[in-house]
Design an enzyme around this catalytic site. Structure first.
Site, PDB file in Angstrom:
ATOM      1  N   ASN A  11       0.858  -1.189   0.000  1.00 53.98           N
ATOM      2  CA  ASN A  11       0.000   0.000   0.000  1.00 53.98           C
ATOM      3  C   ASN A  11       0.892   1.237   0.000  1.00 53.98           C
ATOM      4  OD1 ASN A  11      -1.886   2.014   0.445  1.00 53.98           O
ATOM      5  ND2 ASN A  11      -2.275   1.456   2.574  1.00 53.98           N
TER       6      ASN A  11
ATOM      7  N   HIS B 281      -9.652   0.708   5.277  1.00 58.23           N
ATOM      8  CA  HIS B 281      -8.350   0.979   5.899  1.00 58.23           C
ATOM      9  C   HIS B 281      -8.540   1.918   7.084  1.00 58.23           C
ATOM     10  CE1 HIS B 281      -4.243   2.413   6.489  1.00 58.23           C
ATOM     11  NE2 HIS B 281      -3.854   1.317   5.870  1.00 58.23           N
TER      12      HIS B 281
ATOM     13  N   LYS C 236       0.006   4.253  -0.166  1.00 59.55           N
ATOM     14  CA  LYS C 236      -0.668   5.382   0.487  1.00 59.55           C
ATOM     15  C   LYS C 236      -0.570   6.633  -0.396  1.00 59.55           C
ATOM     16  CE  LYS C 236      -0.143   3.263   4.978  1.00 59.55           C
ATOM     17  NZ  LYS C 236      -0.086   3.471   6.438  1.00 59.55           N
TER      18      LYS C 236
ATOM     19  N   SER D 140       3.431  -1.851  10.117  1.00 60.05           N
ATOM     20  CA  SER D 140       4.890  -1.696  10.161  1.00 60.05           C
ATOM     21  C   SER D 140       5.605  -3.012   9.846  1.00 60.05           C
ATOM     22  CB  SER D 140       5.337  -1.148  11.520  1.00 60.05           C
ATOM     23  OG  SER D 140       4.825   0.149  11.737  1.00 60.05           O
TER      24      SER D 140
ATOM     25  N   GLY E 289       4.964   1.510   4.413  1.00 60.80           N
ATOM     26  CA  GLY E 289       6.165   2.247   4.022  1.00 60.80           C
ATOM     27  C   GLY E 289       7.238   1.404   3.373  1.00 60.80           C
TER      28      GLY E 289
ATOM     29  N   GLU F 208      -4.874  -5.025  10.739  1.00 60.65           N
ATOM     30  CA  GLU F 208      -3.900  -3.946  10.901  1.00 60.65           C
ATOM     31  C   GLU F 208      -4.165  -3.244  12.235  1.00 60.65           C
ATOM     32  OE1 GLU F 208      -4.431  -0.901   7.938  1.00 60.65           O
ATOM     33  OE2 GLU F 208      -6.525  -0.691   8.490  1.00 60.65           O
TER      34      GLU F 208
END
Length: 251
Positions: free
Chosen positions: A9, A95, A11, A212, A234, A167
Site C-alpha cells: 500500500n 483501511h 498510500k 509496520s 512504508g 492492521e
C-alpha cells in the site's frame, strides 16, 4: 493450502518520476513463484504502474473505491467498475486511515466491499483496533464487529472472493509491530468467526497482517499458522525491502 499474498500500500506517496523509479526497481526483483504479489499506488498513478509492470507477476490494486459500483455523479470518487476497466484486480476497503480520519463507518465499508466485488474486484477488508481499544481489552470485540458488519450485510460466502487484513492501528506508521503471538491471536479469531458460519470459506480465505511490516520481522510473522502474508505500508516504497518481504512469505 492458502497461497501467500504480499500487497504493498503506497498510500499518498509518489510523483510521476519517483513512481517510474519504483517500477524499475520492482521489475528487477526476483520474486518467489509461490507468492502472489500486488501493489496499490495512488489512484492517479494506477495506469502508469499497470503499464510499467506489464509482463511482471505483480497485480495492481487501488486504495479505495466508491460505494456505488458504476460511474456517475459522485465528484472526487472512483467507481470500482472504472478501476476494473483500467486493469485493477483488487481494492482496499476499510483501511484504518479512512475509518479514523475520514469517518468511514462499518456500513460504508460494507457497501464499498459489495460494490467492489460486484465489479469483479477482490476486496481487501481491513480490520483492527486502536491503542486505546487494545489497552481496554477490546481488540477481539472490535475486530469481530468490523468483520461481522460485512458478514451480516453480504453473508459469509462473500469472503470466498475476498481477503482480510488485520492492521492494529497502533502499529501503523509508528515503527511498532504486533508480536507474532499477538497477531496470530487475532488472525485465529477472525478465522474462527468465519468458520462459525462456513468452515470451507474460513479455511480458504487469506488473512494478511499489516502494521509496520519490515523484512526483519516478516518471516516470523508469516510463520504463524493463520497469517497468510502481509499488507505492507512504508516498506513497499523501497523495491529491495519489499522484495525481501515477498521472499519471506515464500519461505
Amino acid at each position: 493450502m492458502r497461497r501467500p499474498l504480499v500487497a504493498g500500500n503506497w498510500k499518498m506517496h509518489g510523483t510521476h518520476s519517483s513512481v517510474a523509479e519504483l517500477i524499475k526497481g520492482l521489475r528487477q526483483l526476483a520474486l518467489p513463484s509461490g507468492v502472489d504479489v500486488a501493489v496499490m499506488p495512488p489512484c492517479l498513478f494506477i495506469s502508469q504502474v499497470i503499464q510499467g509492470l506489464a509482463g511482471k507477476a505483480i497485480d495492481v490494486g487501488a486504495q479505495n473505491s466508491a460505494v456505488e459500483p458504476m460511474q456517475g455523479a459522485l465528484t472526487g470518487e472512483t467507481a470500482p467498475s472504472q478501476l476494473a476497466d483500467v486493469g485493477c484486480s483488487m481494492v482496499l476497503v476499510g483501511h484504518s486511515e479512512r475509518r479514523l480520519i475520514l469517518g468511514e463507518s462499518d456500513e460504508v465499508v460494507s457497501r464499498k466491499f459489495a460494490a467492489a466485488q460486484s465489479c469483479g474486484l477482490v476486496p481487501v477488508l481491513c480490520v483492527g483496533e486502536t491503542r486505546a481499544e487494545r489497552e481496554a481489552g477490546k481488540t477481539l470485540e472490535v475486530v469481530a464487529r468490523q468483520l461481522g458488519s460485512v458478514i451480516d450485510e453480504l453473508g459469509v460466502g462473500a469472503f470466498a472472493r475476498a481477503v482480510v487484513a488485520y492492521e492494529p492501528v497502533w502499529a501503523i506508521g509508528t515503527g511498532l509491530t504486533a508480536s507474532p503471538a499477538q497477531a496470530q491471536e487475532v488472525h485465529a479469531a477472525i478465522r474462527a468467526q468465519l468458520a462459525a458460519e462456513n468452515a470451507e470459506v474460513a479455511k480458504g480465505v487469506r488473512l494478511l497482517y499489516g502494521g509496520s511490516v519490515k523484512a526483519a520481522s516478516a518471516a516470523e510473522l508469516f510463520g504463524m499458522p493463520d497469517i497468510d502474508g502481509g499488507l505492507v505500508g512504508g516498506a513497499s516504497l523501497n523495491a529491495d525491502e519489499f522484495g525481501a518481504i515477498c521472499r519471506a512469505a515464500g519461505s
